[in-house]
Design an enzyme around this catalytic site. Structure first.
Site, PDB file in Angstrom:
ATOM      1  N   GLY A 203       0.759  -1.239   0.027  1.00 34.00           N
ATOM      2  CA  GLY A 203       0.067   0.263  -0.027  1.00 34.00           C
ATOM      3  C   GLY A 203       0.812   1.275   0.023  1.00 34.00           C
TER       4      GLY A 203
ATOM      5  N   ASN B 257       6.986  -2.371  11.023  1.00 30.17           N
ATOM      6  CA  ASN B 257       6.654  -1.954   9.839  1.00 30.17           C
ATOM      7  C   ASN B 257       7.890  -1.032   8.962  1.00 30.17           C
ATOM      8  OD1 ASN B 257       3.424  -1.298  10.804  1.00 30.17           O
ATOM      9  ND2 ASN B 257       4.257  -3.121  10.041  1.00 30.17           N
TER      10      ASN B 257
ATOM     11  N   ARG C 269      10.237  -1.597   5.713  1.00 32.78           N
ATOM     12  CA  ARG C 269       9.752  -1.468   4.277  1.00 32.78           C
ATOM     13  C   ARG C 269       8.775  -0.570   4.062  1.00 32.78           C
ATOM     14  NH1 ARG C 269       7.945  -5.438   7.582  1.00 32.78           N
ATOM     15  NH2 ARG C 269       5.741  -5.798   7.605  1.00 32.78           N
TER      16      ARG C 269
ATOM     17  N   LYS D 232      -2.429   3.805   9.851  1.00 33.62           N
ATOM     18  CA  LYS D 232      -1.449   3.771   8.748  1.00 33.62           C
ATOM     19  C   LYS D 232      -2.248   4.690   7.460  1.00 33.62           C
ATOM     20  CE  LYS D 232       0.525  -0.782   9.235  1.00 33.62           C
ATOM     21  NZ  LYS D 232       0.839  -2.089   8.532  1.00 33.62           N
TER      22      LYS D 232
ATOM     23  N   ARG E  76      -9.962 -10.447   1.558  1.00 35.86           N
ATOM     24  CA  ARG E  76      -9.917 -10.474  -0.015  1.00 35.86           C
ATOM     25  C   ARG E  76     -10.990 -11.012  -0.813  1.00 35.86           C
ATOM     26  NH1 ARG E  76      -4.224 -11.453   0.455  1.00 35.86           N
ATOM     27  NH2 ARG E  76      -2.903 -10.121  -1.200  1.00 35.86           N
TER      28      ARG E  76
ATOM     29  N   CYS F 123     -13.052 -14.348 -11.370  1.00 35.15           N
ATOM     30  CA  CYS F 123     -13.086 -13.629 -10.154  1.00 35.15           C
ATOM     31  C   CYS F 123     -12.020 -14.393  -9.251  1.00 35.15           C
ATOM     32  CB  CYS F 123     -14.633 -13.807  -9.429  1.00 35.15           C
ATOM     33  SG  CYS F 123     -14.874 -15.198  -8.366  1.00 35.15           S
TER      34      CYS F 123
ATOM     35  N   CYS G  59      -4.137 -35.754  17.240  1.00 34.06           N
ATOM     36  CA  CYS G  59      -3.154 -36.570  18.103  1.00 34.06           C
ATOM     37  C   CYS G  59      -1.999 -36.161  18.491  1.00 34.06           C
ATOM     38  CB  CYS G  59      -3.436 -38.079  17.817  1.00 34.06           C
ATOM     39  SG  CYS G  59      -2.719 -38.554  16.135  1.00 34.06           S
TER      40      CYS G  59
END
Length: 639
Positions: free
Chosen positions: A24, A51, A54, A67, A117, A153, A168
């Protein structure tokens, strides 16, 4: 250089970005520098220190802030004359409905979870607005275009189920730290802080548990006049001490395994701990900032805590949940961005690991495992953001013949690091965009409507505001405008078995499920079935017509058919890909997966061998998966 037509399309476009994280930040910058004038951003997250390496629009001084809002302010400093509208909110909030989506020319996704999404995909279909989807993981990434009536889609090809582990193994014989994480996250955390009505395998043991069932049923309920310290110690002793002793009573289990050792609070939590932990009352008033580490003066998340430190963190986190976040208890689910939840799960997993002789891990490592984190590469995010904008411009110009699904690879394939593929046509059997009916095998004489709602409607179909009908009879509905009598009636229906509902649901009938917010309707044909395999089909029902690939550790590699996990303890865990898996590339030739990427983070089943679509499930911190589509060669390219 953009043409005049492209510039006109760009300047006149109204664009919605969903997600202001790794992709974003790069995307907003690229949109602004490309000439877009009207940009809207939705993101519910706040900025964290992790964050900053990057998500370059953020600085240390922004930690804790929205944000979406900080990203807007950062970009307006170098593009002050454009309009950027931020929403610090969840895209699934009622305000962001179909009418809201209709105002935009294109939607650009940079989300970090599959559920959101799917929700955006459905809203885009209902609003008939094109969607450009994206994702990255490490050096790998992808961009896909989804246009109603023109391409498939987002949900046309079912997403593979996460790596799963037999019950188990999780409950009785863990051998890896990830087993301890799954136990702490999906069993213990849920049992203590999640939905009390949810079935939980926490007390499944290698011995017959019926002999001690009364003890098990009572232990997790807080007793009258029991303070939080006593309650926490009792839980600690039960899950790390009593349960281990019960497991040890089955000698056969430990013939070829290392025997675990019971751990009790008296050995590591002395009376003075209660005084040392007196910072609880001084914890921050903001629930999201509550931290056991901060309360105990522990700062470095990369430290590996000793057993005593893990025990202190466990108790401190336990008490903080009840003292500072009591209103949330009963509704909590694990979130990798919830600091207190991560602390509790890390401590619980480490204590269990210590019991079974498994090496301990730091909170930083445990968070990565629990959240399925593959650390992001900023360059990949920048490349993907650029590809998103390229596809968005094509969409704005209605240049359908030039739409491309593009994959970013770690190593060159045929001298290419970016692999463009023509989009596919819609899958005619897709229950989302083609409205194809599904089939549900279920015991209509035992299964309750609640089971159907929780395990199928919500968990499998992703409908959280459902309306369920059988013929003309309304069986269940969710909404704010329901009167008390309707709410009571629907609540009563939830507790009835399907065959005893006011309009009985039996074999051969069809149930219609509708989500009014997503404007999605699905028909489900009911088929009665008496028995199910408890290990392979723990839900006691099987959904088909929408088959989701799955993988289970060891020999349990068969798909459930309904896309479900094989246990409650089976959330996503990284899966290593085999080198002999093949996929189609644009030339039509098959290439081994190892030629495309050496990253060992691909989830697949045998059915994916002929499938050519890489699917990145989350932005930034997630896995790349292969969609389970055995019929790739039958899928049609977009004409």
């Amino acid at each position: 250089m953009a043409s005049q037509n492209q510039l006109a399309s760009i300047k006149g476009a109204k664009v919605l970005m969903v997600g202001a994280g790794g992709i974003g930040c790069e995307l907003l910058k690229t949109l602004a520098l490309s000439g877009f004038q009207d940009i809207h951003i939705i993101d519910m997250d706040t900025i964290e220190v992790s964050n900053l390496n990057r998500q370059f629009l953020f600085r240390k001084s922004h930690v804790g802030q929205s944000k979406a809002k900080v990203a807007r302010d950062a970009v307006l400093r170098f593009r002050p004359h454009i309009s950027i509208t931020p929403y610090h909110a969840n895209v699934k909030d009622p305000d962001f409905n179909v009418d809201f989506f209709k105002q935009f020319n294109v939607i650009l996704n940079g989300l970090d979870n599959l559920d959101a999404r799917r929700h955006v995909n459905r809203l885009c279909l209902a609003a008939e607005v094109p969607l450009v989807e994206s994702g990255t993981t490490g050096f790998l990434g992808q961009v896909t275009v989804h246009v109603k009536g023109r391409t498939e889609c987002y949900e046309c090809q079912p997403k593979p189920a996460p790596k799963t582990y037999p019950v188990c193994t999780i409950t009785s014989t863990p051998s890896k730290f990830v087993h301890c994480i799954v136990w702490a996250k999906d069993l213990l955390f849920t049992k203590l802080f999640g939905d009390k009505n949810q079935e939980n395998d926490l007390n499944v043991r290698s011995t017959d548990a019926t002999s001690s069932s009364e003890h098990v049923e009572d232990v997790f309920e807080r007793r009258k006049d029991e303070d939080i310290e006593q309650y926490g110690r009792r839980i600690y002793d039960h899950v790390f001490g009593y349960n281990i002793e019960e497991a040890l009573s089955n000698e056969e289990t430990w013939k070829n395994r290392n025997r675990p050792k019971p751990i009790y609070s008296r050995d590591f939590l002395h009376d003075e701990i209660a005084q040392q932990n007196g910072n609880v009352d001084n914890a921050a008033s903001d629930p999201s900032s509550v931290s056991a580490m901060a309360s105990l003066g522990m700062k470095n998340p990369q430290d590996i805590w000793c057993l005593k430190e893990n025990s202190r963190i466990f108790m401190e986190a336990f008490k903080l949940f009840f003292m500072k976040r009591e209103k949330e208890i009963g509704n909590l689910t694990f979130d990798k961005d919830d600091q207190l939840a991560v602390e509790f799960v890390t401590a619980a997993a480490n204590i269990r690991a210590s019991s079974f002789g498994i090496p301990l891990h730091s909170l930083f490592e445990a968070k990565g495992i629990a959240g399925n984190i593959v650390h992001a590469v900023a360059t990949t995010n920048a490349i993907i953001a650029g590809l998103i904008v390229i596809e968005a411009i094509k969409v704005l110009q209605n240049d359908t013949n030039k739409y491309r699904m593009t994959y970013c690879l770690e190593h060159p394939t045929r001298k290419m690091l970016l692999m463009p593929v023509e989009p596919f046509e819609a899958n005619k059997s897709c229950y989302v965009c083609s409205e194809s009916p599904l089939t549900l095998e279920i015991n209509t004489h035992r299964a309750k409507l609640r089971d159907f709602v929780e395990k199928i409607v919500k968990a499998k179909l992703g409908m959280y505001f459902p309306l369920i009908m059988h013929g003309a009879a309304l069986l269940y509905e969710v909404g704010d405008d329901l009167d008390e009598a309707m709410v009571a009636n629907y609540a009563a229906n939830l507790e009835k078995v399907l065959s005893e509902l006011p309009s009985p649901v039996t074999s051969g009938t069809t149930v219609t499920v509708e989500d009014l917010k997503q404007e999605l309707t699905c028909n489900i044909n009911i088929k009665h079935r008496e028995e199910f395999d408890e290990e392979k089909e723990p839900d006691g029902m099987l959904l088909s017509g929408w088959t989701q690939a799955s993988s289970v550790e060891k020999d349990d590699n068969k798909s459930n058919g309904n896309g479900g996990s094989t246990s409650n303890a089976s959330q996503a865990v990284p899966v290593e890909a085999e080198d002999n898996v093949e996929m189609d590339v644009p030339s039509g030739k098959k290439r081994r997966l190892s030629e495309i990427s050496s990253q060992g983070l691909l989830s697949f089943t045998e059915e994916t061998k002929n499938h050519g679509k890489l699917e990145v499930v989350d932005d930034d911190d997630d896995l790349v998966m292969l969609d389970g589509d055995p019929g790739l060669n039958k899928r049609k390219r977009m004409q």
